[in-house]
Design an enzyme around this catalytic site. Sequence first.
Site, PDB file in Angstrom:
ATOM      1  CG  MET A   1       5.047 -43.954 -36.330  1.00  0.00           C
ATOM      2  SD  MET A   1       4.480 -45.586 -35.787  1.00  0.00           S
ATOM      3  CE  MET A   1       4.996 -46.575 -37.186  1.00  0.00           C
ATOM      4  NE  ARG A   2      11.861 -41.021 -36.938  1.00  0.00           N
ATOM      5  CZ  ARG A   2      12.698 -40.934 -37.967  1.00  0.00           C
ATOM      6  NH1 ARG A   2      13.813 -41.642 -37.968  1.00  0.00           N
ATOM      7  NH2 ARG A   2      12.411 -40.160 -38.993  1.00  0.00           N
TER       8      ARG A   2
ATOM      9  CG  ASN B   1       5.472 -48.840 -28.239  1.00  0.00           C
ATOM     10  OD1 ASN B   1       5.464 -47.711 -28.722  1.00  0.00           O
ATOM     11  ND2 ASN B   1       5.520 -49.930 -28.990  1.00  0.00           N
TER      12      ASN B   1
ATOM     13  CG  HIS C   1       3.413 -53.157 -32.356  1.00  0.00           C
ATOM     14  ND1 HIS C   1       4.277 -52.630 -33.297  1.00  0.00           N
ATOM     15  CD2 HIS C   1       2.984 -54.345 -32.854  1.00  0.00           C
ATOM     16  CE1 HIS C   1       4.376 -53.468 -34.313  1.00  0.00           C
ATOM     17  NE2 HIS C   1       3.604 -54.515 -34.074  1.00  0.00           N
TER      18      HIS C   1
END
Length: 287
Positions: A172-173, A190, A192
Amino acid sequence: MQVTITAVGPDNCGLADPIVHYVASAGANIHEIQMFDHDRDKIFAMMLRIEWPETSGTVAKLRSHMNEIGQLKGLSIRTWSRDEHIRPPRVAICSTYRPEPVVALLRAMRDKVIKADPVVMIGNRPACRGVAEQFDVEWHDVGDDGGNPNNDQIVELFDQHEVDYIVLARYMRILPPATCWKFAGGRIINLHHGLLPPFPGFRPYEDAHAHHMLTFGATIHFIIPELDAGNQIINQGTFSVAPGTPLEEIKRQGETDNEPSTLVEGVRRVIDRDVELHFQKVVRGQN
């Protein structure tokens, strides 16, 4: 042999010329070239995807020449090829709080559903340390008390472990653009926790619920340095709920089931070369 070369450093004149000149003179076919000049930050970034002829030497030899250019020009250069080594791809996994995607990923690698080796886990929070220990994967906590990551340390760990791919498993960065450029060319994957493009951001479940959606989902996409996810989608998984389903139940279904399974399939597609990233678009791989 397909090779990706990335270069990042302080902006100056003539940075791309020696790289392009060397590979072209060696007989390489340049398939793709991207350059970006951050005028405000005075940062230069470049990515080359080439076909390297074996008659011109090994990838290690090419890497040595690129490193010499990097030292001369003040650039951080990385030379990478999936085909350089006869071994499974090496994967770094980054996490923050949620363990479910990481557990699913590690189980899939253990069971050879994903034919890759997890060589390091990196967290900006310590929540997934126990998972790393359970699967005997080296763990590093790179966050301060507020969860702010040491991005230089992250890059050092990627290099130290010679990772082929980086998986952001509910990390969460946002990775800095310089880090994305250093590992550009379809090496950063990633998860999401929402459907893209309609629900970006950090609260996609809440946003979709506020729009009275009955279908929710997760998106696996390649990270690219300068653009939001659009044509970089690798895989999407969805699930439907009945009208009036509480948000808490929707998030439970998404976080414990849909996100992990969607991530596993997305990473498998990349590792098996079902898909690749060319010109910022996902294309059929050459497996």
